[in-house]
Write an enzyme that holds these catalytic residues in place. Structure first.
Site, PDB file in Angstrom:
ATOM      1  N   ASP A 138       0.865  -1.172   0.000  1.00 26.33           N
ATOM      2  CA  ASP A 138       0.000   0.000   0.000  1.00 26.33           C
ATOM      3  C   ASP A 138       0.903   1.224   0.000  1.00 26.33           C
ATOM      4  O   ASP A 138       1.608   1.485   0.989  1.00 26.33           O
ATOM      5  CB  ASP A 138      -0.891  -0.016   1.247  1.00 26.33           C
ATOM      6  CG  ASP A 138      -1.905   1.126   1.262  1.00 26.33           C
ATOM      7  OD1 ASP A 138      -1.755   2.065   0.466  1.00 26.33           O
ATOM      8  OD2 ASP A 138      -2.840   1.067   2.087  1.00 26.33           O
ATOM      9  N   TYR A 175      -8.331  15.490  -7.267  1.00 28.88           N
ATOM     10  CA  TYR A 175      -7.428  14.848  -8.233  1.00 28.88           C
ATOM     11  C   TYR A 175      -6.515  15.860  -8.936  1.00 28.88           C
ATOM     12  O   TYR A 175      -5.287  15.673  -8.951  1.00 28.88           O
ATOM     13  CB  TYR A 175      -8.256  14.049  -9.240  1.00 28.88           C
ATOM     14  CG  TYR A 175      -7.447  13.180 -10.165  1.00 28.88           C
ATOM     15  CD1 TYR A 175      -6.791  12.047  -9.687  1.00 28.88           C
ATOM     16  CD2 TYR A 175      -7.352  13.468 -11.520  1.00 28.88           C
ATOM     17  CE1 TYR A 175      -6.056  11.231 -10.536  1.00 28.88           C
ATOM     18  CE2 TYR A 175      -6.626  12.661 -12.369  1.00 28.88           C
ATOM     19  CZ  TYR A 175      -5.986  11.543 -11.882  1.00 28.88           C
ATOM     20  OH  TYR A 175      -5.258  10.753 -12.740  1.00 28.88           O
ATOM     21  N   LYS A 223      -2.260  16.195  -8.801  1.00 24.50           N
ATOM     22  CA  LYS A 223      -1.478  16.058 -10.027  1.00 24.50           C
ATOM     23  C   LYS A 223      -0.699  17.334 -10.350  1.00 24.50           C
ATOM     24  O   LYS A 223       0.405  17.272 -10.909  1.00 24.50           O
ATOM     25  CB  LYS A 223      -2.404  15.681 -11.201  1.00 24.50           C
ATOM     26  CG  LYS A 223      -3.004  14.282 -11.066  1.00 24.50           C
ATOM     27  CD  LYS A 223      -1.922  13.216 -11.004  1.00 24.50           C
ATOM     28  CE  LYS A 223      -2.489  11.817 -10.966  1.00 24.50           C
ATOM     29  NZ  LYS A 223      -1.451  10.763 -10.993  1.00 24.50           N
TER      30      LYS A 223
END
Length: 247
Positions: A64, A162, A166
């Site tokens: 993980d 998101y 990024k």
């Protein structure tokens, strides 16, 4: 690609999508590939898509990437079983269907930040230590996205945290370029930013039916191109879209 033959490439989240395509391509070019993934069961299906000879070079460790202890343990296992790391592909990422202002979404928010950003930092640190300790002029890839350069303004596209994670990868790419240089190494770093791609991420957003999309193999092709550049050339950033992508 001959200079990478029998070298170790670590790919995070290679049990599906772009990561799976990259792992298959690297193994096909005779690199020893190691997938770090929570879901290692699906990797058997990925290995079944290649020849037995190529599949022998494809390995997997349950990990993980949100957990620093698991990352450290995985890289120790890689060093013991397969050797020093030459290539790292930071591919693992998540997009959780939530809104930034939704109540009681702390777990989803932390999941995105820890997977998309913190995991990249920890994996890159461990891979770089392996490269430098063994005198390897390696290559680190950031699997970014066009959302990491410009936040799309489209109705009904719920991508919440998101794009910010990024965007952080875009900045990290330059920070690593500087740090690799200051560490007196020739380790390269490349950010690859695809547009909409046929992966399970599409399930989380509403994609206009008339927009064009990339295939995971298209992204893997670009990564291989960057990897085989001469030692004195570094492709810092690639932004790629399918012709007809309107997002």
């Amino acid at each position: 690609m001959d200079r990478w033959e029998n070298h170790v490439a670590v790919v995070t989240g290679a049990s599906a999508g772009i990561g799976a395509a990259v792992a298959k391509y690297l193994a096909n070019y005779k690199m020893v590939t190691v997938n770090l993934d929570k879901n290692i069961e699906d990797y058997d299906a990925v290995r079944a898509e290649v020849s037995p000879e190529v599949a022998k070079r494809m390995h997997c460790i349950r990990c993980d990437v949100r957990r620093e202890d698991q990352i450290k343990a995985a890289f120790k296992e890689i060093a013991k079983k397969y050797g020093p790391v030459s290539v790292l592909v930071n591919n693992a990422g998540v997009l959780v269907n939530t809104r930034l202002l939704t109540e009681n979404n702390s777990e989803d928010v932390l999941n995105m930040v820890e997977t998309n950003l913190i995991g990249v930092v920890f994996c890159t640190r461990e891979a770089f230590h392996s490269m430098k300790a063994n005198g390897i002029d390696g290559h680190v890839f950031m699997m970014n996205t066009t959302c990491g350069h410009k936040v799309p303004v489209q109705p009904n596209i719920n991508i919440n945290l998101y794009p910010p994670t990024k965007h952080a990868l875009t900045a990290l790419t330059e920070m690593y370029r500087q740090e690799f240089l200051h560490q007196n190494t020739k380790v390269k770093v490349t950010s690859i930013s695809p547009g909409i791609t046929k992966t399970n991420f599409i399930d989380h957003v509403t994609v206009p039916p008339y927009t064009a999309v990339l295939n995971p193999e298209d992204v893997a092709d670009v990564l291989i191109y960057c990897l085989q550049t001469p030692p004195h050339i570094q492709i810092h950033e690639v932004i790629m879209k399918a012709i007809g992508d309107i997002v």
